[in-house]
Design an enzyme around this catalytic site. Structure first.
Site, PDB file in Angstrom:
ATOM      1  CB  THR A   1       4.279 -26.526  19.616  1.00  0.00           C
ATOM      2  OG1 THR A   1       5.217 -26.618  18.751  1.00  0.00           O
ATOM      3  CG2 THR A   1       4.856 -27.235  20.971  1.00  0.00           C
TER       4      THR A   1
ATOM      5  CG  ASP B   1       5.740 -27.467  11.966  1.00  0.00           C
ATOM      6  OD1 ASP B   1       6.161 -26.346  11.762  1.00  0.00           O
ATOM      7  OD2 ASP B   1       6.410 -28.213  12.755  1.00  0.00           O
ATOM      8  CB  SER B   2       3.169 -22.346  11.863  1.00  0.00           C
ATOM      9  OG  SER B   2       4.522 -21.960  12.187  1.00  0.00           O
TER      10      SER B   2
ATOM     11  CB  THR C   1       6.071 -20.009  17.950  1.00  0.00           C
ATOM     12  OG1 THR C   1       7.013 -21.261  17.752  1.00  0.00           O
ATOM     13  CG2 THR C   1       5.355 -20.070  19.220  1.00  0.00           C
ATOM     14  CG  ASP C   2       8.555 -22.857  13.666  1.00  0.00           C
ATOM     15  OD1 ASP C   2       8.950 -22.199  14.877  1.00  0.00           O
ATOM     16  OD2 ASP C   2       8.822 -23.924  13.312  1.00  0.00           O
TER      17      ASP C   2
ATOM     18  CD  GLN D   1      23.258  -7.491   6.720  1.00  0.00           C
ATOM     19  OE1 GLN D   1      24.199  -7.731   7.419  1.00  0.00           O
ATOM     20  NE2 GLN D   1      23.294  -7.236   5.305  1.00  0.00           N
ATOM     21  CB  CYS D   2      20.302  -3.085  13.001  1.00  0.00           C
ATOM     22  SG  CYS D   2      22.036  -2.572  12.553  1.00  0.00           S
TER      23      CYS D   2
END
Ligand code: ASP
Length: 341
Positions: free
Chosen positions: A15, A60-61, A92-93, A275-276
């Site tokens: 971006t 775009d990453s 950033t992705d 998953q935390c």
């Protein structure tokens, strides 16, 4: 007088250098460099000197792959002696994946490699790009940080501990299981005691990574194990279990332990992450975790999902290592990516 630092800025896409088009934001070749040349901030005497290398295909990453990580690492290592620091401008992705990957691909680092980007392009008036870019350049050009970092929204994070946790705010990145390495306010405050040690007499080395067959299986109440069975029938090299809490899975569910046995026989490396968002795996705490450990499942401790994937890529790419050596290294902190219990 101290020599002015010189940094290499590599613009990969993202971006920060994009413009709005009828089909959404897209990278625009040459735009970032032209815009920076018009901004007096970058000519301020306090700023480091820089060269900007823009990739011929700006991405775009979301479109980046392990090969792009090797390309960035190769460009850093080819120019390592010529510059004091490296700034990677990146979408950033998948920035946390690239930062983690670079920390494994490049060993012997004694200079800062800082990744940054922005949520809004540099050419917009309401943007976080200006602050991110200026502060990342100042930090890269001033301090000897011997590791790969992400700088974003006034905080400096260890790259392989960072995650994109906010898709919308300027505070896009956090480091759920490791403190920030530094912060920018009126002053730039760095926690040097947290930095990785300087490697005396080390020279930079590159360990390219190659794509590997890795899959994830996330447990949820009622998950159908025939899907896990189908995954294990694939020519997999590693499987990441996303379990509950400190590493617990529904081991009473018919068939799960038998499937683990199949995976062990097929020499599929199974690793266990939570998953935390915060905390660490501790399979000793509950019977539902111990049963996994007893079947050879390895702990990811407090590694980020991005560090797990890239560490697996890195280790599985080392053809000289046997499976046991890979397992031992997986459990070891190689570049600050994990707190081993
Ligand atoms: N989709 C963009 C990218 O990752 C988002 C960003 O740059 O912030 O390239």
């Amino acid at each position: 007088m101290q020599k002015k630092a010189k940094i290499l800025i590599i613009y990969t896409g993202g971006t920060i250098g994009m413009i709005k088009t009828s089909t959404g934001y897209q990278p625009a070749p040459g735009l970032l460099e032209r815009h920076m040349a018009q901004m007096p901030e970058f000519k301020h005497p306090a700023m480091p000197a820089y060269d900007l290398h823009e990739y011929s295909e700006l991405l775009d990453s979301a479109d980046m792959s392990p090969n792009d990580w090797n390309t960035i690492a190769n460009d850093i290592s080819r120019h390592y002696q010529q510059y004091d620091a490296f700034l990677i401008l990146h979408g950033t992705d998948t920035m946390a994946y690239s930062a983690s990957a670079l920390s494994f691909i490049l060993s012997g680092l004694n200079k800062p490699i800082i990744l940054t980007g922005s949520q809004v392009p540099l050419v917009e008036a309401h943007t976080d790009a200006r602050e991110n870019l200026i502060n990342a350049m100042l930090i890269a050009g001033t301090y000897q940080i011997p590791e790969v970092c992400i700088f974003f929204n006034n905080i400096l994070l260890r790259g392989n501990r960072a995650r994109k946790t906010n898709a919308y705010g300027f505070d896009a990145f956090t480091s759920p299981n490791f403190p920030a390495l530094g912060e920018v306010g009126i002053n730039i405050t760095l926690k040097k005691e947290l930095f990785l040690p300087h490697k005396k007499n080390a020279s930079i080395k590159m360990h390219p990574i190659h794509p590997q067959k890795i899959a994830k299986f996330s447990f949820f109440p009622g998950a159908d194990l025939s899907i896990l069975e189908a995954l294990l029938a694939q020519p997999l090299q590693a499987l990441i279990f996303e379990t509950y809490g400190v590493g617990n899975a529904p081991v009473k569910q018919a068939g799960l332990l038998e499937l683990l046995k199949i995976a062990e026989d097929k020499k599929i490396l199974i690793v266990n992450t939570s998953q935390c968002l915060k905390g660490t795996i501790d399979m000793e705490s509950y019977a539902t975790g111990q049963a996994l450990a007893a079947h050879g499942v390895l702990s990811c401790y407090d590694m980020t999902p991005e560090a797990i994937i890239t560490k697996l890529y890195y280790l599985l790419s080392q053809s000289a290592l046997d499976l046991n050596a890979k397992k031992n290294l997986f459990k070891t902190a190689l570049c600050g990516e994990v707190t081993v219990l």
